[in-house]
Design a protein around this motif. Structure first.
Motif, PDB file in Angstrom:
ATOM      1  N   LYS A  64     -91.730  48.979 -46.610  1.00 36.27           N
ATOM      2  CA  LYS A  64     -92.349  49.627 -45.448  1.00 36.27           C
ATOM      3  C   LYS A  64     -93.243  50.815 -45.807  1.00 36.27           C
ATOM      4  N   PRO A  65     -92.848  51.716 -46.716  1.00 31.88           N
ATOM      5  CA  PRO A  65     -93.755  52.830 -47.037  1.00 31.88           C
ATOM      6  C   PRO A  65     -95.091  52.367 -47.608  1.00 31.88           C
ATOM      7  N   THR A  66     -95.065  51.318 -48.427  1.00 29.95           N
ATOM      8  CA  THR A  66     -96.316  50.797 -48.983  1.00 29.95           C
ATOM      9  C   THR A  66     -97.167  50.162 -47.891  1.00 29.95           C
ATOM     10  N   GLN A  67     -96.545  49.478 -46.963  1.00 29.84           N
ATOM     11  CA  GLN A  67     -97.296  48.897 -45.846  1.00 29.84           C
ATOM     12  C   GLN A  67     -97.934  49.988 -44.994  1.00 29.84           C
ATOM     13  N   ARG A  68     -97.191  51.073 -44.748  1.00 30.14           N
ATOM     14  CA  ARG A  68     -97.752  52.176 -43.955  1.00 30.14           C
ATOM     15  C   ARG A  68     -98.903  52.842 -44.689  1.00 30.14           C
ATOM     16  N   LEU A  69     -98.758  53.008 -46.007  1.00 21.48           N
ATOM     17  CA  LEU A  69     -99.823  53.618 -46.793  1.00 21.48           C
ATOM     18  C   LEU A  69    -101.076  52.739 -46.786  1.00 21.48           C
ATOM     19  N   ASN A  70    -100.900  51.428 -46.940  1.00 22.13           N
ATOM     20  CA  ASN A  70    -102.043  50.517 -46.882  1.00 22.13           C
ATOM     21  C   ASN A  70    -102.700  50.560 -45.511  1.00 22.13           C
ATOM     22  N   GLN A  71    -101.886  50.598 -44.446  1.00 20.52           N
ATOM     23  CA  GLN A  71    -102.443  50.663 -43.094  1.00 20.52           C
ATOM     24  C   GLN A  71    -103.221  51.959 -42.882  1.00 20.52           C
ATOM     25  N   PHE A  72    -102.711  53.069 -43.429  1.00 18.63           N
ATOM     26  CA  PHE A  72    -103.427  54.336 -43.325  1.00 18.63           C
ATOM     27  C   PHE A  72    -104.779  54.262 -44.028  1.00 18.63           C
ATOM     28  N   PHE A  73    -104.800  53.700 -45.240  1.00 20.57           N
ATOM     29  CA  PHE A  73    -106.055  53.614 -45.974  1.00 20.57           C
ATOM     30  C   PHE A  73    -107.036  52.659 -45.301  1.00 20.57           C
TER      31      PHE A  73
END
Length: 94
Positions: A64-73
C-alpha cells in the motif's frame, strides 16, 4: 537575487519567459510520469521473478505505501503537465 533576475527577464520578455516556464513544467511533469511508470514496471517484474523462484501460485500485489507513492507521483506529474499547458495558453494572451 534570483527572483529579481527572473522578474527583470519577465518584464523584458514576458512571452518568452512564460513559454520557458511552461516548457520547464511540461518536461518535468512528463519525466516524472515516465519515471514513475518505469519504476512501477520494474517492481512488477521483480515480483514476478521472485514468484517464479519461490514457486508461489498466487501473484503478490505491490504494498500500500508504494501504491500511494506511485499515485502521488502520477498526480503531481499530471498537475505539472496541466500547469505547463495553462501557462503556455496564458503566454499567448500576453
Amino acid at each position: 537575487m534570483f527572483l529579481q533576475v527572473l522578474w527583470s527577464f519577465f518584464s523584458a520578455y514576458p512571452r518568452r519567459t512564460a513559454n520557458c516556464l511552461a516548457l520547464f513544467f511540461a518536461v518535468a511533469g512528463g519525466l516524472l510520469l515516465l519515471m514513475t511508470r518505469l519504476r512501477e514496471q520494474r517492481a512488477h517484474a521483480r515480483m514476478l521473478a521472485s514468484d517464479v523462484e519461490a514457486q508461489v501460485s498466487e501473484p503478490t500485489m505491490i504494498d500500500k505505501p508504494t501504491q500511494r507513492l506511485n499515485q502521488f507521483f502520477y498526480s503531481f506529474g499530471s498537475v505539472a503537465l496541466v500547469l505547463g499547458l495553462l501557462l503556455s495558453e496564458f503566454s499567448t494572451q500576453l
